[in-house]
Design a protein around this motif. Structure first.
Motif, PDB file in Angstrom:
ATOM      1  N   ALA A  15     -21.244 -44.155  14.410  1.00 11.96           N
ATOM      2  CA  ALA A  15     -21.388 -45.436  13.713  1.00 11.96           C
ATOM      3  C   ALA A  15     -21.403 -45.242  12.201  1.00 11.96           C
ATOM      4  CB  ALA A  15     -22.656 -46.158  14.166  1.00 11.96           C
ATOM      5  N   ASP A  16     -22.002 -44.154  11.728  1.00 11.25           N
ATOM      6  CA  ASP A  16     -22.046 -43.900  10.280  1.00 11.25           C
ATOM      7  C   ASP A  16     -22.186 -42.399  10.035  1.00 11.25           C
ATOM      8  OD1 ASP A  16     -22.268 -43.969   7.548  1.00 11.25           O
ATOM      9  OD2 ASP A  16     -23.667 -45.639   7.546  1.00 11.25           O
ATOM     10  N   PRO A  17     -21.055 -41.685   9.958  1.00 12.70           N
ATOM     11  CA  PRO A  17     -21.094 -40.227   9.879  1.00 12.70           C
ATOM     12  C   PRO A  17     -21.656 -39.664   8.576  1.00 12.70           C
ATOM     13  CG  PRO A  17     -18.847 -41.020   9.641  1.00 12.70           C
ATOM     14  CD  PRO A  17     -19.696 -42.207  10.010  1.00 12.70           C
ATOM     15  N   PHE A  18     -21.834 -40.495   7.554  1.00 11.04           N
ATOM     16  CA  PHE A  18     -22.350 -39.995   6.283  1.00 11.04           C
ATOM     17  C   PHE A  18     -23.879 -39.961   6.246  1.00 11.04           C
ATOM     18  CE2 PHE A  18     -18.142 -41.638   5.137  1.00 11.04           C
ATOM     19  CZ  PHE A  18     -17.589 -40.467   4.643  1.00 11.04           C
ATOM     20  N   VAL A  19     -24.528 -40.694   7.121  1.00 12.78           N
ATOM     21  CA  VAL A  19     -25.989 -40.795   7.086  1.00 12.78           C
ATOM     22  C   VAL A  19     -26.683 -39.444   7.245  1.00 12.78           C
ATOM     23  CG1 VAL A  19     -28.002 -41.761   8.271  1.00 12.78           C
ATOM     24  CG2 VAL A  19     -26.069 -43.225   7.672  1.00 12.78           C
ATOM     25  N   LEU A  24     -30.209 -35.455   4.906  1.00 12.98           N
ATOM     26  CA  LEU A  24     -30.474 -34.037   4.710  1.00 12.98           C
ATOM     27  C   LEU A  24     -30.568 -33.698   3.218  1.00 12.98           C
ATOM     28  CD1 LEU A  24     -30.914 -31.314   6.067  1.00 12.98           C
ATOM     29  CD2 LEU A  24     -28.434 -30.985   6.046  1.00 12.98           C
ATOM     30  N   ARG A  25     -29.702 -34.279   2.408  1.00 10.60           N
ATOM     31  CA  ARG A  25     -29.762 -34.041   0.967  1.00 10.60           C
ATOM     32  C   ARG A  25     -31.094 -34.522   0.398  1.00 10.60           C
ATOM     33  NH1 ARG A  25     -25.666 -37.192  -1.384  1.00 10.60           N
ATOM     34  NH2 ARG A  25     -27.229 -38.726  -1.836  1.00 10.60           N
ATOM     35  N   GLU A  26     -31.543 -35.690   0.822  1.00 12.94           N
ATOM     36  CA  GLU A  26     -32.830 -36.222   0.349  1.00 12.94           C
ATOM     37  C   GLU A  26     -33.981 -35.307   0.760  1.00 12.94           C
ATOM     38  OE1 GLU A  26     -33.374 -38.900  -1.617  1.00 12.94           O
ATOM     39  OE2 GLU A  26     -31.193 -39.002  -1.777  1.00 12.94           O
ATOM     40  N   VAL A  27     -33.935 -34.794   1.976  1.00 16.38           N
ATOM     41  CA  VAL A  27     -34.986 -33.894   2.457  1.00 16.38           C
ATOM     42  C   VAL A  27     -35.021 -32.634   1.599  1.00 16.38           C
ATOM     43  CG1 VAL A  27     -35.661 -32.387   4.379  1.00 16.38           C
ATOM     44  CG2 VAL A  27     -35.012 -34.763   4.816  1.00 16.38           C
ATOM     45  N   LEU A  28     -33.845 -32.104   1.278  1.00 14.12           N
ATOM     46  CA  LEU A  28     -33.792 -30.876   0.489  1.00 14.12           C
ATOM     47  C   LEU A  28     -34.200 -31.101  -0.967  1.00 14.12           C
ATOM     48  CD1 LEU A  28     -30.498 -29.380   1.930  1.00 14.12           C
ATOM     49  CD2 LEU A  28     -32.840 -28.636   2.399  1.00 14.12           C
ATOM     50  N   ASP A  73     -40.261 -33.630  14.207  1.00 12.68           N
ATOM     51  CA  ASP A  73     -39.689 -33.426  12.869  1.00 12.68           C
ATOM     52  C   ASP A  73     -38.742 -32.231  12.845  1.00 12.68           C
ATOM     53  OD1 ASP A  73     -41.045 -35.621  11.897  1.00 12.68           O
ATOM     54  OD2 ASP A  73     -42.649 -34.445  10.982  1.00 12.68           O
ATOM     55  N   ARG A  74     -39.110 -31.136  13.503  1.00 10.46           N
ATOM     56  CA  ARG A  74     -38.244 -29.949  13.532  1.00 10.46           C
ATOM     57  C   ARG A  74     -36.946 -30.248  14.268  1.00 10.46           C
ATOM     58  NH1 ARG A  74     -41.629 -29.329  10.533  1.00 10.46           N
ATOM     59  NH2 ARG A  74     -39.828 -29.658   9.234  1.00 10.46           N
ATOM     60  N   VAL A  75     -37.038 -30.939  15.393  1.00 12.44           N
ATOM     61  CA  VAL A  75     -35.843 -31.281  16.167  1.00 12.44           C
ATOM     62  C   VAL A  75     -34.942 -32.213  15.359  1.00 12.44           C
ATOM     63  CG1 VAL A  75     -35.004 -32.487  18.231  1.00 12.44           C
ATOM     64  CG2 VAL A  75     -36.923 -30.889  18.395  1.00 12.44           C
ATOM     65  N   ALA A  76     -35.539 -33.185  14.692  1.00 14.76           N
ATOM     66  CA  ALA A  76     -34.754 -34.112  13.877  1.00 14.76           C
ATOM     67  C   ALA A  76     -34.023 -33.374  12.763  1.00 14.76           C
ATOM     68  CB  ALA A  76     -35.657 -35.199  13.303  1.00 14.76           C
ATOM     69  N   LEU A  77     -34.679 -32.398  12.134  1.00 13.28           N
ATOM     70  CA  LEU A  77     -34.025 -31.617  11.089  1.00 13.28           C
ATOM     71  C   LEU A  77     -32.890 -30.764  11.645  1.00 13.28           C
ATOM     72  CD1 LEU A  77     -37.025 -30.573   8.840  1.00 13.28           C
ATOM     73  CD2 LEU A  77     -35.135 -32.105   8.244  1.00 13.28           C
ATOM     74  N   LEU A  83     -25.295 -32.249  12.396  1.00 13.65           N
ATOM     75  CA  LEU A  83     -24.341 -33.323  12.126  1.00 13.65           C
ATOM     76  C   LEU A  83     -23.853 -33.339  10.686  1.00 13.65           C
ATOM     77  CD1 LEU A  83     -26.063 -36.153  14.165  1.00 13.65           C
ATOM     78  CD2 LEU A  83     -23.993 -34.883  14.783  1.00 13.65           C
ATOM     79  N   ALA A  84     -24.670 -32.866   9.759  1.00 10.06           N
ATOM     80  CA  ALA A  84     -24.306 -32.943   8.341  1.00 10.06           C
ATOM     81  C   ALA A  84     -23.434 -31.778   7.889  1.00 10.06           C
ATOM     82  CB  ALA A  84     -25.562 -33.007   7.480  1.00 10.06           C
ATOM     83  N   LEU A  85     -23.510 -30.660   8.589  1.00 14.29           N
ATOM     84  CA  LEU A  85     -22.789 -29.459   8.166  1.00 14.29           C
ATOM     85  C   LEU A  85     -21.790 -29.042   9.230  1.00 14.29           C
ATOM     86  CD1 LEU A  85     -25.925 -27.515   6.987  1.00 14.29           C
ATOM     87  CD2 LEU A  85     -24.349 -28.813   5.545  1.00 14.29           C
ATOM     88  N   PRO A  86     -20.545 -28.911   9.017  1.00 15.45           N
ATOM     89  CA  PRO A  86     -19.883 -29.299   7.772  1.00 15.45           C
ATOM     90  C   PRO A  86     -19.704 -30.805   7.726  1.00 15.45           C
ATOM     91  CG  PRO A  86     -18.260 -28.521   9.325  1.00 15.45           C
ATOM     92  CD  PRO A  86     -19.614 -28.351   9.995  1.00 15.45           C
ATOM     93  N   SER A  87     -19.643 -31.331   6.531  1.00 11.19           N
ATOM     94  CA  SER A  87     -19.491 -32.775   6.397  1.00 11.19           C
ATOM     95  C   SER A  87     -18.067 -33.175   6.750  1.00 11.19           C
ATOM     96  CB  SER A  87     -19.833 -33.211   4.972  1.00 11.19           C
ATOM     97  OG  SER A  87     -18.966 -32.575   4.077  1.00 11.19           O
ATOM     98  N   ARG A  88     -17.943 -34.374   7.222  1.00  9.04           N
ATOM     99  CA  ARG A  88     -16.641 -34.913   7.596  1.00  9.04           C
ATOM    100  C   ARG A  88     -16.472 -36.258   6.918  1.00  9.04           C
ATOM    101  NH1 ARG A  88     -18.499 -32.299  12.172  1.00  9.04           N
ATOM    102  NH2 ARG A  88     -16.953 -31.158  13.342  1.00  9.04           N
TER     103      ARG A  88
END
Length: 128
Positions: A15-19, A24-28, A73-77, A83-88
């Motif tokens: 539905a939204d592949p950029f999310v 992840l960027r915000e978390v880092l 939280d660990r599973v979500a990360l 899903l975020a790496l590699p980005s598409r």
């Protein structure tokens, strides 16, 4: 079920592949602030999974020492990173090789998550 959760994760990604990359960027960049926002954003799923895990702890299926919130939280990360790496620029087509590979990666992440929470993972995961 493991398969149901896997399907929901993949559907959200399609539905939204950029999310995942944005989160992840915000978390880092700011882990403390991102953790608060992340926890608030996952409250419905978090509560449902917490209730299932706590029921599993009472029945002896889930490790009694499992910290449900930290586990979630660990599973979500792990899923975010998967899903975020590699980005598409767009999600892979369902039948494509990229789509199959992504499904396998998400499925393996969920298998690791289940195995870390269960007293006897083989009884639930079987040959997976």
């Amino acid at each position: 079920t493991l398969d149901g959760l896997t399907q929901r994760v993949l559907a959200a990604y399609v539905a939204d592949p950029f999310v995942p990359g944005i989160i992840l960027r915000e978390v880092l960049e700011d882990p403390t602030e991102a953790a608060i926002a992340f926890q608030e954003g996952t409250l419905p799923g978090r509560g449902q999974i917490a209730r299932l895990l706590e029921a599993g702890q009472r029945s002896g299926l889930v490790r009694p020492d499992l910290d449900v919130e930290r586990w979630f939280d660990r599973v979500a990360l792990m899923l975010l990173a998967t899903l975020a790496l590699p980005s598409r620029s767009e999600p892979p087509a369902p039948g494509s090789e990229d789509g199959k590979e992504l499904r396998l990666k998400v499925r393996e992440t969920m298998r690791v998550a289940a195995a870390s929470a269960l007293v006897d993972p083989a009884a639930v995961l079987g040959g997976e």
